[in-house]
Scaffold this motif. Structure first.
Motif, PDB file in Angstrom:
ATOM      1  N   THR A  28     -15.702 -53.727-110.192  1.00  8.84           N
ATOM      2  CA  THR A  28     -16.469 -52.454-110.621  1.00  8.84           C
ATOM      3  C   THR A  28     -18.016 -52.951-110.636  1.00  8.84           C
ATOM      4  O   THR A  28     -18.791 -52.121-109.889  1.00  8.84           O
ATOM      5  N   ASP A 116     -11.703 -45.845-109.294  1.00  7.36           N
ATOM      6  CA  ASP A 116     -11.544 -47.288-109.882  1.00  7.36           C
ATOM      7  C   ASP A 116     -10.962 -47.004-111.156  1.00  7.36           C
ATOM      8  O   ASP A 116     -11.242 -46.762-112.310  1.00  7.36           O
ATOM      9  N   THR A 117      -9.476 -47.535-110.872  1.00  8.30           N
ATOM     10  CA  THR A 117      -8.846 -48.130-109.789  1.00  8.30           C
ATOM     11  C   THR A 117      -7.786 -46.906-109.265  1.00  8.30           C
ATOM     12  O   THR A 117      -7.254 -46.164-109.761  1.00  8.30           O
TER      13      THR A 117
END
Length: 284
Positions: A28, A116-117
């Motif tokens: 991230t 994400d994700t």
């Protein structure tokens, strides 16, 4: 040549990218370094420690169209939209779809959109698929409180989290079709949401966590269910694995039909330090 037809411009950068890595390796953080990147966070605490603005979007399903427009267009700097605290996975999936549809409607204002994700989206898809099955003719009596003497259309509907509520997977092999359809629809929608590239951040399966930092990762080992891993791997332009080499974050596009690597863009089989400038080069 007739004016009906035009020559398409050659692309050198991927329009869709999937990269996978172990937890807490910096997936991230790396996404936040990309300019004009809208990161949609689905995992609790996934973006809480980042240095870019984080917007609590747990009530986004209650927002008006003007609220959504303001959220997305007030500025297009890199930010995180956090939908992880939406407790119902089907509602979380609806929230993700609402953001993506709004981005498309507003003309794709961000160069990059990151999910994400995608692993968490796949987990949520089991329950979104369950609700879709319950809405179908085949599932009209599924997860209902049976009431003899009344048609199944009038049976009260169980809610996610109730003790007797079951996943569509429980109906057998055909149950996976419903969650898989959710993920295919998500792929088709999300790939239209970014001006330059849609990015899918992915975990690797638990059994891979014991391998060394430089252990090879195969398509079958990325944390997506069954056929979903194959579908995403085949349909994205670029797929890579991310790992640590001492204190450096590395990325590898090397691969074959089994390994999680490969790229349709000019980057080819690059393996080296994870730098966005090496992946997205300047186009003419």
């Amino acid at each position: 040549m007739s004016s009906v037809f035009t020559i398409k411009k050659r692309r050198v950068n991927p329009a869709t990218l999937l990269y996978s890595a172990k937890p807490k390796i910096g997936k991230t953080t790396k996404a936040t370094e990309l300019e004009k990147n809208l990161i949609i966070n689905l995992e609790r605490n996934g973006g809480d420690f980042q240095k870019v603005p984080i917007v609590d979007c747990s009530k986004i399903l209650e927002a008006s169209p003007e609220d959504i427009k303001s959220l997305l267009l007030a500025d297009t700097k890199t930010k995180i939209l956090d939908i992880a605290d939406i407790p119902n996975p089907n509602d979380r999936h609806k929230a993700l779809n609402r953001i993506l549809n709004a981005l498309i409607y507003l003309g794709r204002p961000y160069d990059f959109v990151t999910i994400d994700t995608i692993t968490q989206a796949d987990i949520d898809a089991e329950w979104a698929g369950t609700e879709a099955y319950m809405d179908s003719l085949q599932g009209k009596s599924y997860n209902r409180v049976q009431q003899p003497g009344k048609p199944s259309s009038q049976w009260p509907r169980l809610q996610y989290g109730e003790p007797d509520y079951q996943s569509v997977i429980e109906i057998g092999q055909n149950g996976w079709r419903w969650s898989r359809t959710v993920m295919v629809d998500l792929l088709n929608l999300s790939r239209q949401a970014a001006n330059k590239c849609t990015i899918y951040v992915c975990h690797i399966k638990d059994k891979m966590l014991s391998k060394g930092e430089k252990g090879e990762v195969f398509i079958k080992d990325i944390a997506l269910t069954g056929a979903v891993a194959d579908i995403y791997s085949r349909n994205v332009d670029a797929i890579a694995s991310v790992y640590k080499d001492e204190d450096k974050l590395m990325i590898s596009f090397k691969g074959n039909e089994d390994k999680t690597g490969g790229n349709r863009g000019d980057i080819g089989s690059y393996e080296g330090e994870f730098e966005w400038s090496k992946i997205f080069v300047k186009e003419d």
